[in-house]
Design an enzyme around this catalytic site. Structure first.
Site, PDB file in Angstrom:
ATOM      1  N   LYS A  47       0.816  -1.252  -0.003  1.00  0.00           N
ATOM      2  CA  LYS A  47       0.074  -0.011   0.064  1.00  0.00           C
ATOM      3  C   LYS A  47       0.658   1.411   0.093  1.00  0.00           C
ATOM      4  CE  LYS A  47      -3.885  -2.454   1.948  1.00  0.00           C
ATOM      5  NZ  LYS A  47      -4.750  -2.656   3.163  1.00  0.00           N
TER       6      LYS A  47
ATOM      7  N   ASP B 248      -9.944   1.642   2.520  1.00  0.00           N
ATOM      8  CA  ASP B 248      -9.973   0.796   3.681  1.00  0.00           C
ATOM      9  C   ASP B 248     -10.466   1.714   5.032  1.00  0.00           C
ATOM     10  OD1 ASP B 248      -8.767  -1.428   2.688  1.00  0.00           O
ATOM     11  OD2 ASP B 248      -6.643  -0.676   3.295  1.00  0.00           O
TER      12      ASP B 248
HETATM   13  P1  NDP Z   1       0.749  -4.576  10.649  1.00  0.00           P
HETATM   14  O1  NDP Z   1       1.509  -5.508   9.828  1.00  0.00           O
HETATM   15  O2  NDP Z   1       0.640  -3.130   9.982  1.00  0.00           O
HETATM   16  O3  NDP Z   1       0.334  -4.442  11.678  1.00  0.00           O
HETATM   17  C1  NDP Z   1       0.397  -5.301  12.882  1.00  0.00           C
HETATM   18  C2  NDP Z   1      -0.332  -4.969  14.215  1.00  0.00           C
HETATM   19  O4  NDP Z   1      -0.596  -6.269  14.926  1.00  0.00           O
HETATM   20  C3  NDP Z   1       0.936  -4.450  15.021  1.00  0.00           C
HETATM   21  O5  NDP Z   1       0.172  -3.346  15.879  1.00  0.00           O
HETATM   22  C4  NDP Z   1       1.443  -5.761  15.857  1.00  0.00           C
HETATM   23  O6  NDP Z   1       1.859  -5.178  16.977  1.00  0.00           O
HETATM   24  C5  NDP Z   1       0.192  -6.532  15.919  1.00  0.00           C
HETATM   25  N1  NDP Z   1       0.344  -7.855  16.371  1.00  0.00           N
HETATM   26  C6  NDP Z   1       0.824  -8.811  15.740  1.00  0.00           C
HETATM   27  N2  NDP Z   1       0.704 -10.009  16.293  1.00  0.00           N
HETATM   28  C7  NDP Z   1       0.082  -9.871  17.439  1.00  0.00           C
HETATM   29  C8  NDP Z   1      -0.041 -10.602  18.533  1.00  0.00           C
HETATM   30  N3  NDP Z   1       0.185 -12.012  18.492  1.00  0.00           N
HETATM   31  N4  NDP Z   1      -0.482 -10.165  19.697  1.00  0.00           N
HETATM   32  C9  NDP Z   1      -0.634  -8.737  19.832  1.00  0.00           C
HETATM   33  N5  NDP Z   1      -0.501  -7.874  18.903  1.00  0.00           N
HETATM   34  C10 NDP Z   1       0.005  -8.444  17.618  1.00  0.00           C
HETATM   35  O7  NDP Z   1      -0.820  -5.157   9.839  1.00  0.00           O
HETATM   36  P2  NDP Z   1      -1.870  -4.322   9.227  1.00  0.00           P
HETATM   37  O8  NDP Z   1      -2.161  -3.066  10.049  1.00  0.00           O
HETATM   38  O9  NDP Z   1      -1.776  -4.201   7.814  1.00  0.00           O
HETATM   39  O10 NDP Z   1      -3.114  -5.372   9.517  1.00  0.00           O
HETATM   40  C11 NDP Z   1      -3.671  -5.708  10.576  1.00  0.00           C
HETATM   41  C12 NDP Z   1      -4.843  -6.466  10.354  1.00  0.00           C
HETATM   42  O11 NDP Z   1      -5.883  -5.975   9.627  1.00  0.00           O
HETATM   43  C13 NDP Z   1      -4.518  -7.834   9.450  1.00  0.00           C
HETATM   44  O12 NDP Z   1      -4.937  -9.118  10.320  1.00  0.00           O
HETATM   45  C14 NDP Z   1      -5.045  -7.798   8.161  1.00  0.00           C
HETATM   46  O13 NDP Z   1      -5.500  -8.999   7.681  1.00  0.00           O
HETATM   47  C15 NDP Z   1      -6.452  -6.990   8.569  1.00  0.00           C
HETATM   48  N6  NDP Z   1      -7.178  -6.215   7.488  1.00  0.00           N
HETATM   49  C16 NDP Z   1      -8.413  -6.383   7.142  1.00  0.00           C
HETATM   50  C17 NDP Z   1      -9.137  -5.412   6.276  1.00  0.00           C
HETATM   51  C18 NDP Z   1     -10.507  -5.721   6.073  1.00  0.00           C
HETATM   52  O14 NDP Z   1     -10.824  -5.311   5.058  1.00  0.00           O
HETATM   53  N7  NDP Z   1     -11.097  -6.549   7.000  1.00  0.00           N
HETATM   54  C19 NDP Z   1      -8.254  -4.509   5.482  1.00  0.00           C
HETATM   55  C20 NDP Z   1      -6.981  -4.219   5.973  1.00  0.00           C
HETATM   56  C21 NDP Z   1      -6.267  -5.106   6.682  1.00  0.00           C
HETATM   57  P3  NDP Z   1       3.416  -4.990  17.236  1.00  0.00           P
HETATM   58  O15 NDP Z   1       3.833  -3.549  16.708  1.00  0.00           O
HETATM   59  O16 NDP Z   1       3.804  -5.154  18.871  1.00  0.00           O
HETATM   60  O17 NDP Z   1       4.278  -6.116  16.244  1.00  0.00           O
END
Ligand code: NDP
Length: 262
Positions: A64, A100
């Site tokens: 993105k 989004d």
């Molecule tokens: P990013 O990779 O940018 O961020 C991931 C986030 O998840 C971080 O805040 C990370 O924390 C946290 N995280 C990951 N694993 C864990 C865990 N086990 N426990 C606690 N926190 C955790 O991801 P995105 O923002 O791009 O995507 C996030 C979600 O949104 C995904 O599941 C994606 O599939 C979903 N999504 C859904 C959409 C829809 O249309 N329904 C559209 C776009 C995204 P830390 O900083 O500590 O690593």
């Protein structure tokens, strides 16, 4: 002339967009097709777009930000969050949008009177959606597992890690913005934090779709209204389709057609 669309991502095989968008093209009688392209190098997005002769594209993880850079012009909101998920070609110029966030806003609005929202997670999706919610007058507090990603929210939002979080207000909505539960059985935050926030909420949203995550199960066990990420996905898809085709009406009709993909 036939219009050609695609989604760029890596991985992209799981994406529902080809089915949703193809149904919509067919349902509205538009001569077009929609495919998927697994793109390894985001820097190649612009060249690939033209090479494939596309009229428009959706962009998913992890491209993105690359899509943002690939466009000649991006709308004000996409510029602010630095991420584009919808690219439209007009002549030989590429225009970028972020649907989004607008899609998520519609989901929040469907809960009715909501003011205070707690985000679990501080990634790219949290960044875009928190910005639009703040613009619309919602209070959004951001709680993340680790401190680093919170830095980009500092000053504009209340930010917390698991260690220093103490709920000061009652939250109307608690949202899982993390990928916890996507391909594992993790909750997005320690259970004590969920116990302190979820039971008093009007509802929860998990942005993950297609499965009942541990977070959704937790909310249901507390008899709290729980929605997964399907509506967000459909709404962002409808808005992208409207940009592709150049219409700003028939939202519900397109939504109902796209829902058949699930
Ligand atoms: P990013 O990779 O940018 O961020 C991931 C986030 O998840 C971080 O805040 C990370 O924390 C946290 N995280 C990951 N694993 C864990 C865990 N086990 N426990 C606690 N926190 C955790 O991801 P995105 O923002 O791009 O995507 C996030 C979600 O949104 C995904 O599941 C994606 O599939 C979903 N999504 C859904 C959409 C829809 O249309 N329904 C559209 C776009 C995204 P830390 O900083 O500590 O690593």
């Amino acid at each position: 002339m036939k219009k050609i669309f695609a989604i760029f991502g890596n991985p992209v095989s799981h994406s529902k967009s080809p089915l949703m968008q193809s149904y919509a093209l067919y349902g509205l009688g538009i001569d077009g097709c929609y495919g998927r392209y697994r793109l390894e190098n985001g820097d190649a997005l612009r060249d690939k777009f033209f090479e494939l002769g596309l009229d428009g594209a959706n962009v998913t993880v992890p491209h993105k930000e690359s899509a943002f850079r690939a466009c000649d012009e991006v709308d004000e909101f996409a510029k602010r969050v630095g991420a584009v998920n919808t690219v439209v070609r007009r002549g030989d110029r590429l225009y970028g949008y972020n649907t989004d966030a607008m899609g998520f806003l519609r989901v929040v609005e469907s809960f009715g009177a909501v003011k205070n929202i707690l985000f679990l997670g501080a990634g790219g999706t949290a960044k875009a959606t928190s910005a639009i919610l703040k613009d619309r007058g919602y209070r959004v507090d951001i709680l993340n597992r680790s401190a680093k990603r919170l830095e980009s929210f500092r000053g504009e939002f209340n930010i917390y890690t698991f260690d220093n979080f103490k709920p000061e207000i009652e939250y109307d909505l608690v949202v899982n913005m993390t990928s916890a539960g996507l391909s594992d059985d993790n909750l997005p935050a320690p259970v004590e934090i969920l116990e302190a926030t979820v039971p008093d909420a009007k509802g929860v949203i998990d942005v993950i779709y297609g499965k009942e995550t541990p977070f959704l199960k937790f909310a249901k066990s507390k008899a709290v209204l729980a929605r997964d990420g399907e509506d967000m996905l459909i709404y962002q898809g409808v808005l992208a389709f409207q940009y592709f085709i150049g219409i700003n009406s028939r939202f519900e009709q397109i939504e109902n057609i796209m829902r058949k993909a699930f």
